[in-house]
Design a protein around this motif. Structure first.
Motif, PDB file in Angstrom:
ATOM      1  N   GLU A 200       0.287  -1.637  15.118  1.00  0.00           N
ATOM      2  CA  GLU A 200       1.401  -0.837  14.612  1.00  0.00           C
ATOM      3  C   GLU A 200       0.908   0.166  13.563  1.00  0.00           C
ATOM      4  OE1 GLU A 200       4.725  -1.523  15.360  1.00  0.00           O
ATOM      5  OE2 GLU A 200       5.536   0.021  14.030  1.00  0.00           O
ATOM      6  N   VAL A 201       0.079  -0.328  12.631  1.00  0.00           N
ATOM      7  CA  VAL A 201      -0.432   0.548  11.575  1.00  0.00           C
ATOM      8  C   VAL A 201      -1.292   1.640  12.193  1.00  0.00           C
ATOM      9  CG1 VAL A 201      -1.935   0.651   9.565  1.00  0.00           C
ATOM     10  CG2 VAL A 201      -0.340  -1.232   9.810  1.00  0.00           C
ATOM     11  N   LEU A 202      -2.152   1.260  13.140  1.00  0.00           N
ATOM     12  CA  LEU A 202      -3.027   2.253  13.769  1.00  0.00           C
ATOM     13  C   LEU A 202      -2.202   3.304  14.493  1.00  0.00           C
ATOM     14  CD1 LEU A 202      -5.927   0.087  15.184  1.00  0.00           C
ATOM     15  CD2 LEU A 202      -6.094   1.877  13.483  1.00  0.00           C
ATOM     16  N   LEU A 203      -1.137   2.843  15.115  1.00  0.00           N
ATOM     17  CA  LEU A 203      -0.284   3.766  15.861  1.00  0.00           C
ATOM     18  C   LEU A 203       0.359   4.778  14.928  1.00  0.00           C
ATOM     19  CD1 LEU A 203       1.979   2.091  18.537  1.00  0.00           C
ATOM     20  CD2 LEU A 203       0.733   4.226  18.716  1.00  0.00           C
ATOM     21  N   ARG A 204       0.878   4.263  13.812  1.00  0.00           N
ATOM     22  CA  ARG A 204       1.697   5.133  12.974  1.00  0.00           C
ATOM     23  C   ARG A 204       0.914   5.849  11.895  1.00  0.00           C
ATOM     24  NH1 ARG A 204       6.704   1.447  11.538  1.00  0.00           N
ATOM     25  NH2 ARG A 204       7.127   3.148  10.106  1.00  0.00           N
ATOM     26  N   ALA A 205      -0.200   5.289  11.492  1.00  0.00           N
ATOM     27  CA  ALA A 205      -0.954   5.937  10.419  1.00  0.00           C
ATOM     28  C   ALA A 205      -2.442   5.766  10.650  1.00  0.00           C
ATOM     29  CB  ALA A 205      -0.542   5.340   9.078  1.00  0.00           C
ATOM     30  N   GLY A 206      -2.868   6.013  11.884  1.00  0.00           N
ATOM     31  CA  GLY A 206      -4.255   5.758  12.261  1.00  0.00           C
ATOM     32  C   GLY A 206      -5.268   6.410  11.356  1.00  0.00           C
ATOM     33  N   LYS A 207      -5.001   7.657  10.973  1.00  0.00           N
ATOM     34  CA  LYS A 207      -6.073   8.347  10.251  1.00  0.00           C
ATOM     35  C   LYS A 207      -6.206   7.865   8.813  1.00  0.00           C
ATOM     36  CE  LYS A 207      -3.304  12.388   9.144  1.00  0.00           C
ATOM     37  NZ  LYS A 207      -3.270  13.793   8.923  1.00  0.00           N
ATOM     38  N   TYR A 208      -5.288   7.039   8.347  1.00  0.00           N
ATOM     39  CA  TYR A 208      -5.404   6.537   6.983  1.00  0.00           C
ATOM     40  C   TYR A 208      -6.117   5.189   6.928  1.00  0.00           C
ATOM     41  CZ  TYR A 208      -2.008  10.161   6.067  1.00  0.00           C
ATOM     42  OH  TYR A 208      -1.384  11.366   5.970  1.00  0.00           O
ATOM     43  N   VAL A 209      -6.395   4.616   8.072  1.00  0.00           N
ATOM     44  CA  VAL A 209      -7.045   3.310   8.084  1.00  0.00           C
ATOM     45  C   VAL A 209      -8.510   3.492   7.719  1.00  0.00           C
ATOM     46  CG1 VAL A 209      -7.695   1.354   9.517  1.00  0.00           C
ATOM     47  CG2 VAL A 209      -5.495   2.453   9.840  1.00  0.00           C
ATOM     48  N   ASN A 210      -8.952   2.752   6.725  1.00  0.00           N
ATOM     49  CA  ASN A 210     -10.327   2.969   6.299  1.00  0.00           C
ATOM     50  C   ASN A 210     -11.303   2.172   7.150  1.00  0.00           C
ATOM     51  OD1 ASN A 210     -10.349   0.378   5.363  1.00  0.00           O
ATOM     52  ND2 ASN A 210     -10.038   0.946   3.236  1.00  0.00           N
ATOM     53  N   GLU A 211     -12.573   2.487   6.890  1.00  0.00           N
ATOM     54  CA  GLU A 211     -13.618   1.991   7.763  1.00  0.00           C
ATOM     55  C   GLU A 211     -13.683   0.466   7.804  1.00  0.00           C
ATOM     56  OE1 GLU A 211     -17.342   3.070   6.275  1.00  0.00           O
ATOM     57  OE2 GLU A 211     -18.355   1.712   7.646  1.00  0.00           O
ATOM     58  N   SER A 212     -13.581  -0.160   6.623  1.00  0.00           N
ATOM     59  CA  SER A 212     -13.819  -1.601   6.619  1.00  0.00           C
ATOM     60  C   SER A 212     -12.676  -2.334   7.323  1.00  0.00           C
ATOM     61  CB  SER A 212     -14.007  -2.108   5.195  1.00  0.00           C
ATOM     62  OG  SER A 212     -12.796  -2.084   4.503  1.00  0.00           O
TER      63      SER A 212
ATOM     64  N   LEU B  39       5.933  -1.893   6.446  1.00  0.00           N
ATOM     65  CA  LEU B  39       5.804  -1.019   7.613  1.00  0.00           C
ATOM     66  C   LEU B  39       6.864   0.076   7.556  1.00  0.00           C
ATOM     67  CD1 LEU B  39       5.005  -3.573  10.431  1.00  0.00           C
ATOM     68  CD2 LEU B  39       3.447  -2.057   9.244  1.00  0.00           C
ATOM     69  N   GLY B  40       7.992  -0.244   6.930  1.00  0.00           N
ATOM     70  CA  GLY B  40       9.042   0.754   6.795  1.00  0.00           C
ATOM     71  C   GLY B  40       8.623   1.938   5.936  1.00  0.00           C
ATOM     72  N   PHE B  41       7.650   1.726   5.023  1.00  0.00           N
ATOM     73  CA  PHE B  41       7.235   2.826   4.147  1.00  0.00           C
ATOM     74  C   PHE B  41       6.201   3.722   4.800  1.00  0.00           C
ATOM     75  CE2 PHE B  41       8.132  -0.628   0.921  1.00  0.00           C
ATOM     76  CZ  PHE B  41       9.411  -0.169   0.696  1.00  0.00           C
ATOM     77  N   LEU B  42       5.766   3.376   6.006  1.00  0.00           N
ATOM     78  CA  LEU B  42       4.675   4.126   6.632  1.00  0.00           C
ATOM     79  C   LEU B  42       5.052   5.558   6.954  1.00  0.00           C
ATOM     80  CD1 LEU B  42       2.860   1.714   9.080  1.00  0.00           C
ATOM     81  CD2 LEU B  42       1.955   2.814   7.070  1.00  0.00           C
ATOM     82  N   ASP B  43       6.370   5.858   6.971  1.00  0.00           N
ATOM     83  CA  ASP B  43       6.758   7.218   7.347  1.00  0.00           C
ATOM     84  C   ASP B  43       6.730   8.163   6.163  1.00  0.00           C
ATOM     85  OD1 ASP B  43       7.167   6.360   9.907  1.00  0.00           O
ATOM     86  OD2 ASP B  43       9.178   5.630   9.427  1.00  0.00           O
ATOM     87  N   ASP B  44       6.262   7.685   5.021  1.00  0.00           N
ATOM     88  CA  ASP B  44       6.172   8.536   3.835  1.00  0.00           C
ATOM     89  C   ASP B  44       5.279   9.747   4.123  1.00  0.00           C
ATOM     90  OD1 ASP B  44       6.630   7.865   0.677  1.00  0.00           O
ATOM     91  OD2 ASP B  44       5.014   9.264   1.074  1.00  0.00           O
ATOM     92  N   ASP B  45       5.525  10.854   3.388  1.00  0.00           N
ATOM     93  CA  ASP B  45       4.722  12.061   3.680  1.00  0.00           C
ATOM     94  C   ASP B  45       3.517  12.207   2.762  1.00  0.00           C
ATOM     95  OD1 ASP B  45       7.084  12.674   5.082  1.00  0.00           O
ATOM     96  OD2 ASP B  45       7.863  13.560   3.231  1.00  0.00           O
ATOM     97  N   ASP B  46       3.574  11.592   1.595  1.00  0.00           N
ATOM     98  CA  ASP B  46       2.505  11.818   0.634  1.00  0.00           C
ATOM     99  C   ASP B  46       1.218  11.138   1.110  1.00  0.00           C
ATOM    100  OD1 ASP B  46       0.859  12.100  -1.428  1.00  0.00           O
ATOM    101  OD2 ASP B  46       2.162  11.249  -2.958  1.00  0.00           O
ATOM    102  N   SER B  47       0.196  11.922   1.362  1.00  0.00           N
ATOM    103  CA  SER B  47      -0.986  11.348   2.001  1.00  0.00           C
ATOM    104  C   SER B  47      -1.728  10.412   1.051  1.00  0.00           C
ATOM    105  CB  SER B  47      -1.925  12.443   2.485  1.00  0.00           C
ATOM    106  OG  SER B  47      -2.485  13.113   1.394  1.00  0.00           O
ATOM    107  N   HIS B  48      -1.713  10.740  -0.238  1.00  0.00           N
ATOM    108  CA  HIS B  48      -2.412   9.888  -1.201  1.00  0.00           C
ATOM    109  C   HIS B  48      -1.758   8.504  -1.241  1.00  0.00           C
ATOM    110  CE1 HIS B  48      -4.851   8.985  -4.672  1.00  0.00           C
ATOM    111  NE2 HIS B  48      -3.782   8.503  -5.283  1.00  0.00           N
ATOM    112  N   PHE B  49      -0.428   8.529  -1.297  1.00  0.00           N
ATOM    113  CA  PHE B  49       0.337   7.289  -1.328  1.00  0.00           C
ATOM    114  C   PHE B  49       0.107   6.499  -0.045  1.00  0.00           C
ATOM    115  CE2 PHE B  49       4.339   5.057  -0.396  1.00  0.00           C
ATOM    116  CZ  PHE B  49       4.427   4.254  -1.516  1.00  0.00           C
ATOM    117  N   LYS B  50       0.074   7.226   1.047  1.00  0.00           N
ATOM    118  CA  LYS B  50      -0.060   6.578   2.346  1.00  0.00           C
ATOM    119  C   LYS B  50      -1.427   5.900   2.481  1.00  0.00           C
ATOM    120  CE  LYS B  50       1.726   7.796   6.835  1.00  0.00           C
ATOM    121  NZ  LYS B  50       2.195   8.882   7.676  1.00  0.00           N
TER     122      LYS B  50
END
Lengths: 165, 817
Positions: free
Chosen positions: B419-431, B381-392
């Motif tokens: 927590e993940v949805l809050l911090r990186a919601g748009k990266y969560v995939n459909e499944s 969860l600590g790595f979620l603040d990374d900027d690289d979108s591919h990595f994220k």
């Protein structure tokens, strides 16, 4: 197994290419383009390995080295040792340096055949053959001698045996 | 006349523009072609060299292949130079031309038996590079002979060539047995052919299981060679050492006796090799792999893992990458040993180099198990603040997977996912999104916890939420609102509605969010009757929305309120979603989502359209179920009750879902057949009806074209007032696997027929979606009764980008048109 060996300059122009897999010309150009796209945006101090599954249908790694104006790129499968290949590139460049005396991009442009032949002494059919640069140079010189001798024979009417040793 | 190669390269390089370059090259190519047509053999070698250069620049060079072959096929005593350039040219220029390959096989077999060593070497090199399966079969005998040649250069090339032949044609592996083993015993072996010998061993063992025992008998020889190599400078021998170690790994797997015999020499390699140069480290890595994969135990294994640990901490990023790579290979064999280096691996995830980061991340996730998942997760969860979108994207995908697989309790799952949805919601995939929704719906005990948590985020910290989180929260609240008003931290129903009100008014809420909010509100109105008036008001506010889907929904819900009798059933909570069922629903929902995407026009993020279609189709799926429960008379109600046919299909049709709608219409077909006149083409309902009842087909439908996946069908309509005129409804569908685009159909008719074509409804057909394009064609046969109707179609389209064009004569129109 090595899939291809590429030398590309800083602007993406290919300077030497050897493919060990049969591809159409368009596919080859595409590989060159995407390989250049991958390596050109990497900074100098990063590691020399890139993984990209879009090349050759996945399961490949790209190993490169950047010298002055040229990228030396090897695309191979995962069975090759990446450090070994890195060393191979080093040996190739050292060998070029020995045979051209301070090799530069222009040498490779105008002497592609020579650069290609030297590479052929090191890698055959995608497999590493020889990694000792002295051996490679001496083998190449032997080939050259043989060629020159033949040219002389062509000029002189007396034909001697083609076997040189 | 052609120029010299050096000048030619100079000319090309001097070109200022691409057009100039093309002109120079076109001129030179033409000159080369002319030259090849002339029969004198002079200066062709130089021309081939030019062709190789052209080829590298990406210009067509196929015309040079034959010329290369001609050079190769010369067999006078002085032909080596020309053969060489011929082979060189062919290695670059050859494409899949069968004829050339056959001729080449002949030339190669002649050259492999040549008396000139240089010719043999060149031929072997060419064979290794150009080998095909047929060539491998035809030439394997020649290569076997050369493998034991006295000349070292020939021997080494022949051995490598043999490896290639086996790669291309695995059944040859057995044939090479004798030579391969004999090579190991040769006294005066040079290093290079030994390297080839090891390669050959690995390759044979790969294809021939028995070969492992052949090589096991030779272990002592290998150990001896390896010892000799250690004595020499590692730069010279690194490749051969690597290959011996590789072969040892192959034969030593699962054979404790052999492993014991190897262990001494392995320990020697591991301790004596100098890791300061790349060559040395590459040998060390190979050694470590062999130690671990052959299952050595005790001190040797500890040594191996320690070496890796040392490299992980190294400054050289190449070494770090290779260490991670090796660790990843051994993680399945000995996770505990790798786990010892956890802290370094975690540091590598923060590296500046994306290659290293991705590798380290992959490795870290391999290490996660049920026991340590909680510890690892706090790091991740600590790595979620990374900027690289591919990595994220990769990180989030992996986190979701791990959470799903190893979650100790549902509460933990809910916490982490929120927590993940809050911090990186748009990266969560459909499944992942879907499984989270499924978890909440099945975990009856923890539903309250989840809903309260989500509600508190959207009500107290709205600035933190994002679209994905909002959608999920709204959906959950709609479904499980009752949990919110019970237990501790209970809120009142009017508070919930107020939050909805605020969310919908907030400028940041997208259309998709509003659509979800509307559906959830309708459900709330049923759970809390006291809020119904306010909800009605809120929904009515969107009756005039400029957005079609929202407006349609709000109008439909408005009508729904008039049917108090069926409301409870329609708005019942969803049954728990089982993961497997969710998949199935997903598939069913796909066309609906696609249709909706087209409707929306505003194109919400593709990832969003799907889960949404999915959740909604679950809604719709739930409703007909309820309808079925209350029996057939409800159906009659639905169809008979509404004054307008369009509104008579309320809640279940919230989503234009083909199947249930068809069912409904099938049931009350008599009632609805009349309003569905062809005139109302734009109407959704009529659209749905048309395929079901193609306008009372008095005239048979014909299929003038069915090729390349494109099916063209004509159905006909006659207007009684104008017997000479016919209305043709053309329908184009894609039944193949390819993407059809830019479809244009043109008609030509004889002079006695008048033709009027309307615009087609589209031009692209994706495969497998059941999408169709319609087009109206009105024809009037002025000589009706004397001459039949006929026309010629010109169909143009692009199949997967490749243009196709077809001419079709249509004569089989039904008689009397």
């Amino acid at each position: 197994m090595i899939r291809c060996f590429l030398v590309i300059n800083n602007f993406g122009k290919p300077r030497l290419m050897k493919f060990y897999e049969r591809l159409s010309n368009e596919e080859r150009q595409r590989v060159i383009e995407s390989a250049y796209g991958l390596v050109s945006k990497r900074l100098e101090d990063l590691c020399n390995f890139v993984e990209d599954d879009s090349l050759f249908g996945g399961e490949t790694q790209l190993i490169y080295r950047h010298f002055a104006t040229l990228y030396f790129i090897v695309i191979c499968d995962k069975a090759e040792s990446e450090l070994g290949i890195l060393d191979l590139i080093q040996v190739y460049v050292e060998t070029l340096d020995k045979s051209f005396e301070n090799v530069c991009e222009l040498d490779i442009i105008f002497n592609q055949q020579k650069a290609g032949l030297i590479l052929d002494q090191m890698v055959t059919g995608g497999l590493v053959l020889e990694t000792n640069s002295q051996e490679i140079v001496s083998k190449y010189k032997e080939l050259e001698r043989n060629m020159k001798q033949q040219e002389r024979e062509l000029k002189s009417p007396v034909a001697s045996s083609p076997r040189t040793f | 006349m052609t120029t010299r190669i050096r000048e030619f390269i100079k000319q090309v390089r001097d070109c200022k523009t691409a057009a100039e370059e093309r002109a120079v090259i076109a001129k030179e190519s033409a000159a080369l072609r002319t030259l090849f047509k002339q029969s004198d053999g002079k200066s062709k070698a130089a021309s081939i060299a030019k062709l190789v250069y052209l080829h590298m620049l990406g210009y067509p060079t196929h015309f040079g292949q034959m010329e290369c072959l001609k050079l190769i096929a010369q067999n006078n005593s002085n032909s080596y130079a020309e053969k060489r350039i011929g082979y060189l040219g062919l290695m670059s220029l050859l494409d899949e031309s069968q004829e050339i390959l056959m001729l080449l096989t002949n030339s190669l077999s002649v050259d492999l038996n040549s008396k000139n060593d240089f010719v043999v070497r060149t031929a072997l090199g060419a064979l290794a590079n150009l080998c095909s399966t047929e060539m491998a079969r035809d030439l394997s005998m020649d290569v076997r002979k050369l493998m034991l040649s006295r000349s070292h250069p020939i021997q080494e090339k022949a051995v490598v060539c043999a490896v290639r032949l086996i790669q291309k044609c695995p059944e040859l592996a057995v044939e090479f047995k004798d030579e391969a083993l004999a090579l190991l015993d040769l006294k005066n072996n040079c290093i290079v052919s030994l390297h080839g010998t090891m390669l050959l061993g690995v390759e044979i063992c790969k294809h021939e299981p028995e070969a492992v025992s052949w090589y096991a008998d030779k272990l002592d020889v290998m150990v001896r060679i390896l010892r000799k190599c250690i004595m020499q400078p590692v730069v010279r021998t690194c490749f051969i050492q690597q290959k011996i170690l590789h072969l040892m790994r192959v034969i030593g797997k699962g054979n404790t006796d052999l492993t014991d015999r190897m262990s001494d020499v392995l320990a020697e390699v591991a301790s004596k090799t100098d890791p300061s140069r790349t060559a040395g480290s590459s040998v060390l890595y190979e050694c470590v792999r062999t130690i671990i994969e052959t299952g050595s135990v005790g001190g040797l294994r500890v040594l191996a893992v320690n070496i890796l640990g040392k490299f992980l901490g190294s400054r050289d990023s190449n070494l770090r990458f290779a260490a991670l790579q090796t660790l990843k290979r051994v993680v399945n064999l000995d996770a505990n040993a790798v786990l010892r280096h956890k802290s370094v691996i975690m540091l590598c995830i923060k590296d500046t180099d994306i290659s290293i980061r991705t590798k380290a991340l992959e490795l870290a996730f391999e290490l996660v198990s049920e026991k340590n998942v909680e510890v690892f997760m706090s790091d991740f969860l600590g790595f979620l603040d990374d900027d690289d979108s591919h990595f994220k994207t990769e990180l989030v995908g992996k986190i979701c997977l791990v959470v799903e697989t190893f979650a100790p309790t549902p509460i933990w799952y809910i916490d982490i996912m929120t927590e993940v949805l809050l911090r990186a919601g748009k990266y969560v995939n459909e499944s992942a999104f879907r499984s989270f929704a499924a978890l909440i719906s099945t975990a009856a005990d923890d539903q309250g916890y989840a809903v309260k948590k989500l509600f508190s985020i959207i009500s107290y910290e709205p600035e933190k939420s994002n679209e994905v989180l909002l959608i999920l929260s709204l959906w959950c609240i709609g479904e499980f609102a009752l949990e919110l008003t019970e237990g501790e931290d209970a809120v009142t129903s009017s508070e919930i509605v107020s939050v909805f009100d605020r969310v919908m008014r907030s400028g940041g809420s997208t259309k998709v969010v509003i659509e979800y909010a509307l559906t959830a509100l309708v459900k709330l109105s049923d759970r809390y009757p006291e809020t119904a008036p306010r909800i009605k008001e809120l929904i009515l506010g969107y009756n005039a929305s400029s957005h079609l889907e929202i407006q349609q929904r709000s109008c439909e819900f408005r009508r729904l309120f008039n049917h108090q009798k069926i409301l409870p059933q329609v708005l019942e909570a969803m049954p728990p979603i089982l993961s497997g069922v969710a998949e199935g629903e997903g598939a069913e929902g796909a066309p609906a989502a696609a249709g909706e995407g087209a409707d929306l026009g505003s194109a919400p993020a593709a990832a969003m359209a799907d889960p949404m279609g999915d959740l909604l189709s679950m809604d719709a799926g739930g409703a007909p179920e309820a309808a079925a429960a209350s029996g057939g008379d409800l159906l009659g109600d639905l169809l008979g009750g509404g004054p307008e046919p369009a509104a008579a299909v309320p809640a279940p049709a919230a989503q234009p879902q083909a199947d249930p709608l068809m069912d409904l219409l099938g049931g009350g077909g008599g009632l609805l057949a009349t309003p569905a006149t062809p005139g109302q083409a734009g109407d959704m309902l009529a659209d749905m009806l048309a395929p079901a009842a193609p306008a009372a087909p008095a005239l048979p439908t014909i299929t003038p074209h069915n090729k390349d996946g494109l099916v063209v069908e004509f159905s006909f309509e006659k207007d009684a007032a104008q017997p000479a005129s016919t209305l043709i409804r053309a329908r184009y569908t894609n039944v193949g696997g390819g993407q059809i685009a830019n479809l244009v159909v043109q008609c030509a008719v004889p002079k006695y027929i008048q033709l009027k074509m309307e615009q087609a409804s589209g031009s692209a057909l994706a495969p497998g979606t059941g999408a169709e394009i319609r087009q109206m064609i009105a024809v009037t046969n002025t000589l009706q009764g004397q001459k039949p109707l006929m026309m010629r179609l010109k169909i143009e389209f692009a199949l997967d980008g490749a243009p196709r064009s077809e001419m079709v004569e249509v004569r089989d129109f039904p008689a009397g048109l």
